[in-house]
Design an enzyme around this catalytic site. Sequence first.
Site, mmCIF file in Angstrom:
data_model
loop_
_atom_site.group_PDB
_atom_site.id
_atom_site.type_symbol
_atom_site.label_atom_id
_atom_site.label_comp_id
_atom_site.label_asym_id
_atom_site.label_seq_id
_atom_site.Cartn_x
_atom_site.Cartn_y
_atom_site.Cartn_z
ATOM 1 N N VAL A 93 28.831 51.686 -11.943
ATOM 2 C CA VAL A 93 27.699 51.926 -12.831
ATOM 3 C C VAL A 93 27.080 50.608 -13.281
ATOM 4 C CG1 VAL A 93 28.526 54.152 -13.638
ATOM 5 C CG2 VAL A 93 29.175 52.094 -14.879
ATOM 6 N N PRO B 2 24.616 47.794 -14.058
ATOM 7 C CA PRO B 2 25.102 46.758 -14.976
ATOM 8 C C PRO B 2 25.477 47.265 -16.372
ATOM 9 C CG PRO B 2 22.723 46.760 -15.004
ATOM 10 C CD PRO B 2 23.138 47.859 -14.067
ATOM 11 N N ASP B 3 25.810 48.554 -16.534
ATOM 12 C CA ASP B 3 26.036 49.098 -17.877
ATOM 13 C C ASP B 3 27.036 48.298 -18.692
ATOM 14 O OD1 ASP B 3 25.165 52.423 -18.203
ATOM 15 O OD2 ASP B 3 24.848 51.377 -16.326
ATOM 16 N N HIS B 4 28.232 48.059 -18.152
ATOM 17 C CA HIS B 4 29.277 47.399 -18.933
ATOM 18 C C HIS B 4 28.887 45.990 -19.327
ATOM 19 C CE1 HIS B 4 31.519 50.610 -16.847
ATOM 20 N NE2 HIS B 4 32.285 50.614 -17.921
ATOM 21 N N ALA C 293 26.081 45.702 -21.824
ATOM 22 C CA ALA C 293 26.571 45.966 -23.179
ATOM 23 C C ALA C 293 27.169 44.703 -23.788
ATOM 24 C CB ALA C 293 27.607 47.084 -23.150
#
Length: 808
Positions: free
Chosen positions: A557, A559-561, A564
Amino acid sequence: MTLPLTGVRVLDLTDGLGESCGRYLADLGAQVTKVEGPGGARSRRAEPVVDGVSIPFALRNANKRGIVVDLDDPAGRDRLRELAAESDILIESHAPGVLSERGVGAAELSALAPSLVCVSVTPFGQTGPYRDWAATEQVLYALSGVLSRSGAPGAEPLLPPAGLVEETVGMHAAWSALLAYYDRIHTGRGQVVDLSAFEALVHGFDPGFGTQGSAAAGRSDDFPRNRPDASNFYPVFPCADGYVRICLLAKRQWRGMFEWLGEPEEFADPKYDTIPARFAAADTLHPLIEALFASRTRDQLVAEGAARGVPVGGVLSLGEVLTTEHFDVAGALADVEIATGMHARVPTGYVSIDGARVGIRTPAPEVGEHDAQPEAKRETPAGSASGTRQSGSRPLDGLRVLDLGVIVFGAELSRQFADYGADVVKVENAKFPDGLRQSKRGAALAASVAWGHRNKRSLGLDLRSPEGGELFRRLVAEADVVLANFKPGTLASMGLSYDELAALNPGIIVSESSAFGSTGPWNNRLGYGPLVRAACGVSALWRYPGNEDLLCDGSTVYPDHIAAHVTAIAVLAALIQRTRTGRGAALEVAQADTALVQLGAQLVTESLRPGTVSAPGNSDPFAAPAGVFACAGDDEWCVVSVRDDDDWVRLCTAIGTPELADVPAFRTRSERIRNRVDVDAVLGEWLQTRSPAAAVAQLQAAGVPAGMMLRLPELLTDPHLAARDAYTETHHALLPKALPTAARVARFSAIADPPLRQAPIAGQHSREICADLLNMTTAEVDRLVAEGILQPPATDPSPIGVAASAAR
């Protein structure tokens, strides 16, 4: 504007790994001084090099000052000690023991300057059996579990694009540095931080045992060999002028797609409202979508998808990214001087503050450029602090964060604050449940909720109702931070814009995030990580060469992490500024900007040399032998990276063929690249008769970067991660068994590991929060529960609460 880290002094002794940490701190206003030895850092020669300029170095060292300090000379070491005494943070990436042997290690500098925060960034950390191993980005991809999930079933695993590792490590280093510095503001004491790039990738890039998002419902837990068939997670379809990707996660999105397809009878069953059912039927469903899309252009599909509520995004090449109107209007890409006389199209930076983009202001320094400009002595000692806390307390104690975030990005962002002491109140509406709560597979709670929402409280509240909005405003008046990642304009439409909230609380920090930001023609596009990376060129590079329709980034997923973490750093920087000014700030981070910055070297190279950057697959364009090699056994692989001629000599000795070091066709790096097929065959033949672990141990003993491809379950038993206690377990009453989870990313000498309080069920603390924070009476709460404005869980003890929950 005054940048949030103005006045913070950082000494940057990184060379390669970790350089982006200092760059981001400099973007945010810190005075970052890059310290190099005579002749300059090795990273000044990092490829790609264009007209004598290392593009990665230029990007990761912009906004810094540059001086030369010879640590092999006593006078140089004295100079470093003087600088350390005047600094707040020191970041270094030397091999373990190198600085200590010279009397300027973390222990020695901390004794000299007790307020100094010392951050060590190394491939594997200061302890553990791999401590002295050598690593490259490719090696870390293999060891971290990322490689095992990348590639087509039955084919060799595929390395993701270069650059994502270094930036991920750099962002974790920046968060760790500022967290320790924020602690110092309140305690007066610095500390030592040990950051392992290996652990940063394992826990922070796209963790196998961490927040996974809705698409996890389509995955298997047995982690089969030969890689999962990830192409169906976020499928790609050809269209009239290229390719598009779709993300069907929520029920309403599938219903929009179903209607778009003409409501085919074979998919009318309500079971297809779920991700697992659609995933299982991909062989039948996807040909229907492919036929529908074939005659339409990307722009037509994106527009119609938006009208129907179906997330669709184009897959763009690097050249298309560089000329995309949205990135130009949004200011995400700009023409910048990155070295003397060299201008290029460059990703400008990660974040906007109070409406102004924070990014490149000055080019990377020349070697010793600022030697003749000594830093002024500080009027206030570096260690000045309020002294209101004892060292060792949780650094974010006393902060209150109102969390409106959703899905992976939202969960990861607020968790950083909850883990280190902030009171994080997750505000959620039962009418619009967080996608993570809908991603459960058979259990009463999604594992991603247990991972992503630990240590938080939950308030069930209908923000769209007038009374719900007023309750939220009352909470804002006593809060410190508001986090949201809705479509741009959503907070303002509810009367909760930054200006409105700041009128209630001038110290409030509001962070809004979205896929593509609030300005530009794409500002209202539906966006998830897979669509973002497709639009930013990441997906186009994450594929086998010559196969444009088989993208291999489906199991992540990104660049979600990491987006954040980028946002958490900006919020923490704003909190640091607030300790001086008392004023809050409006922050904005677009996930697309994170992807662009981290792919910066390729984008800049393509802008300078159009048409020269393409998907490299597993062949490193700048080294040989290098790549993914088969080992003995079923689907067993390892990665080896021969960085230079010295590595080649060591490799030849290690594999028992020292005579090859002097073969003219292999002697130099340029010759080995030219004869890549032959030199790879030499190493490949040796590896095929050995297990990955045995081969890697032998190569690493010789100083050659190598790493075995680890699958996710193997991370839990890896001897190095075990020796560093990298994993612990989290428990939840609604889950059948404990979940392995990250104990931490960085090791702090004076900050404890995060606690493991179980994630709340939706609305669990509604009554508690209303009573404790808003001084509401039971009668007031009961009325709001009955009206559905407050939403405690079905287990709410009040008869009114039970009835209201049942009605929902």
